[in-house]
Design an enzyme around this catalytic site. Structure first.
Site, mmCIF file in Angstrom:
data_model
loop_
_atom_site.group_PDB
_atom_site.id
_atom_site.type_symbol
_atom_site.label_atom_id
_atom_site.label_comp_id
_atom_site.label_asym_id
_atom_site.label_seq_id
_atom_site.Cartn_x
_atom_site.Cartn_y
_atom_site.Cartn_z
ATOM 1 N N ASN A 125 0.592 -1.240 0.188
ATOM 2 C CA ASN A 125 0.302 -0.085 0.432
ATOM 3 C C ASN A 125 1.149 1.560 -0.073
ATOM 4 O O ASN A 125 2.163 0.830 0.643
ATOM 5 C CB ASN A 125 -0.486 0.291 1.421
ATOM 6 C CG ASN A 125 -1.702 -0.842 1.310
ATOM 7 O OD1 ASN A 125 -2.345 -1.298 0.128
ATOM 8 N ND2 ASN A 125 -2.421 -1.324 2.437
ATOM 9 N N GLY A 147 1.314 -1.256 3.758
ATOM 10 C CA GLY A 147 0.415 -2.464 3.109
ATOM 11 C C GLY A 147 0.808 -3.726 4.894
ATOM 12 O O GLY A 147 2.516 -4.161 4.798
ATOM 13 N N LYS A 148 0.470 -4.573 5.030
ATOM 14 C CA LYS A 148 0.869 -5.493 6.047
ATOM 15 C C LYS A 148 2.130 -6.540 5.767
ATOM 16 O O LYS A 148 2.896 -6.407 5.932
ATOM 17 C CB LYS A 148 -0.407 -6.254 7.018
ATOM 18 C CG LYS A 148 -1.233 -5.082 7.548
ATOM 19 C CD LYS A 148 -2.222 -5.921 8.120
ATOM 20 C CE LYS A 148 -3.705 -5.170 8.722
ATOM 21 N NZ LYS A 148 -3.051 -3.600 9.795
ATOM 22 N N ASN A 202 5.266 -4.304 4.654
ATOM 23 C CA ASN A 202 6.211 -4.282 6.169
ATOM 24 C C ASN A 202 6.685 -5.723 6.364
ATOM 25 O O ASN A 202 7.748 -5.449 7.133
ATOM 26 C CB ASN A 202 4.553 -3.250 6.647
ATOM 27 C CG ASN A 202 4.373 -2.509 6.722
ATOM 28 O OD1 ASN A 202 4.838 -1.557 5.937
ATOM 29 N ND2 ASN A 202 3.027 -1.989 6.918
ATOM 30 N N GLY A 221 1.578 -7.396 26.495
ATOM 31 C CA GLY A 221 2.964 -8.182 26.246
ATOM 32 C C GLY A 221 2.143 -9.163 25.177
ATOM 33 O O GLY A 221 1.656 -9.232 23.948
ATOM 34 N N ASP A 230 4.270 6.606 16.932
ATOM 35 C CA ASP A 230 3.339 5.829 15.803
ATOM 36 C C ASP A 230 3.393 4.532 15.674
ATOM 37 O O ASP A 230 4.300 4.001 15.317
ATOM 38 C CB ASP A 230 4.379 6.225 14.141
ATOM 39 C CG ASP A 230 3.183 6.067 13.284
ATOM 40 O OD1 ASP A 230 1.773 5.706 13.518
ATOM 41 O OD2 ASP A 230 3.136 6.341 11.765
ATOM 42 N N ASP A 269 3.084 -5.573 12.704
ATOM 43 C CA ASP A 269 3.772 -6.589 11.296
ATOM 44 C C ASP A 269 5.078 -6.960 11.961
ATOM 45 O O ASP A 269 6.110 -7.932 11.220
ATOM 46 C CB ASP A 269 3.776 -5.246 9.807
ATOM 47 C CG ASP A 269 2.885 -5.017 9.859
ATOM 48 O OD1 ASP A 269 1.348 -6.013 9.799
ATOM 49 O OD2 ASP A 269 2.243 -4.197 9.175
HETATM 50 O O1 RIB Z 1 -0.247 -2.865 9.530
HETATM 51 C C1 RIB Z 1 0.175 -1.705 8.944
HETATM 52 C C2 RIB Z 1 -0.403 -1.382 7.690
HETATM 53 O O2 RIB Z 1 -1.444 -1.691 8.024
HETATM 54 C C3 RIB Z 1 -0.783 -0.008 6.750
HETATM 55 O O3 RIB Z 1 1.125 -0.031 6.219
HETATM 56 C C4 RIB Z 1 -1.301 -0.490 5.501
HETATM 57 O O4 RIB Z 1 -0.922 -0.501 4.963
HETATM 58 C C5 RIB Z 1 -2.376 -1.261 6.555
HETATM 59 O O5 RIB Z 1 -2.026 -2.508 5.426
#
Ligand code: RIB
Length: 296
Positions: free
Chosen positions: A10, A38-39, A42, A217, A238, A244
């Site tokens: 993404n 994007g998961k 990442n 945890g 953030d 991920d």
């Molecule tokens: O897990 C974070 C991701 O979820 C972001 O990078 C976003 O693109 C969504 O897919």
């Protein structure tokens, strides 16, 4: 052993705001930035930065060139990443509030154009014992799972974001689940962490489970072993891609045969570092940074 991450990519449009906007409200954002995300992407970046041999498969549009570049710069193989020049890449609108919490609006774009044929073409390059990492942001998931299981690949499932599509997947073919508490409740229908893990073990006796619990945890449960891990404390900027980062680092070290306690600690530390930085993929640390970080 090769690791294939068949997953989403993404363009993340990130707006820094005082608070997550309410229905009917208008709020002026402090700034807007574009990040690779994007998961799937990442997790591939986290896998590669953790030192794993990873291939990312998926589909981007003509506007997604920066995502391919980011993957390649991070050491991810992109042989099976396709481009449809006339289609639009998946994108998100992410609000990040003053405490680092986020809300994400997702537009699937090319991530929802993955076909069974494209899946077959990609999986033909992998074999028994290879690892497949999946999330829930692409189409054709049920077919990908069935085909990969038929090949003898080990399937890792992070069913995020959880929605009705997961119900059409045969989750009994999964070797390792990485789920948070909400996903745990949705899959297992159980209320507290212990009940989630018990139900998962009854329902998927062949699978290991990592359950992440936010500030409480995480817990690994599988093959007669339970390992608990507390979080490392950082100033949250953030939280995007924290999960991920955890997934990529855990999977990398787990399938490299490291002891579970070591995998949990490494994943938890990497995830904490990502929370202290802006953006999704750019916030994911290298293995060296994780090893050197003095966190408690
Ligand atoms: O897990 C974070 C991701 O979820 C972001 O990078 C976003 O693109 C969504 O897919």
């Amino acid at each position: 052993m090769k690791i294939l991450d068949f997953g989403s990519l993404n363009l993340d449009y990130v707006y820094h705001v005082d608070h997550i906007i309410l229905p009917g409200e208008t709020e002026l954002a402090d700034d807007i930035r574009l990040f690779a995300g994007g998961k799937g992407l990442n997790q591939s970046v986290a896998l590669a930065r953790a030192g794993a041999p990873v291939w990312h498969a998926g589909l981007i549009g003509g506007d997604g060139g920066m995502l391919r570049t980011l993957l390649e710069d991070s050491g991810v193989h992109t042989d099976y990443l396709k481009t449809d020049p006339v289609a639009r890449t998946g994108h998100t609108i992410i609000q990040v509030d003053r405490n680092g919490q986020n809300s994400i609006l997702l537009s699937g774009g090319t991530n929802r154009m993955i076909t069974d044929e494209l899946a077959d073409e990609t999986l033909a390059h992998f074999s028994e014992g290879d690892v497949l990492v999946l999330q829930n942001e692409i189409s054709a998931l049920p077919h990908i799972i069935d085909r990969a299981f038929g090949i003898g690949m080990k399937i890792v499932m992070n069913p995020s974001p959880y929605d009705g599509h997961i119900a059409s997947c045969d989750l009994s073919k999964v070797s390792l689940f990485l789920i948070n508490e909400v996903e745990g409740m949705q899959i297992a229908g159980a209320g507290d962490p212990d009940a989630i893990l018990r139900t998962m073990a009854e329902r998927y006796p062949d699978a290991d489970v990592v359950l992440t619990l936010g500030s409480a945890g995480s817990v690994f449960s599988g093959h007669g072993q339970t390992v608990r891990q507390s979080i490392f404390h950082v100033h949250a900027v953030d939280t995007t891609a924290a999960g991920d980062t955890f997934t990529g680092y855990f999977v990398s070290s787990f399938f490299a045969g490291r002891p579970v306690k070591e995998c949990m600690e490494l994943a938890s530390k990497a995830s904490a570092i990502s929370v202290s930085r802006n953006g999704a993929a750019p916030s994911i640390p290298s293995l060296e940074e994780v090893r050197e970080a003095d966190l408690h």
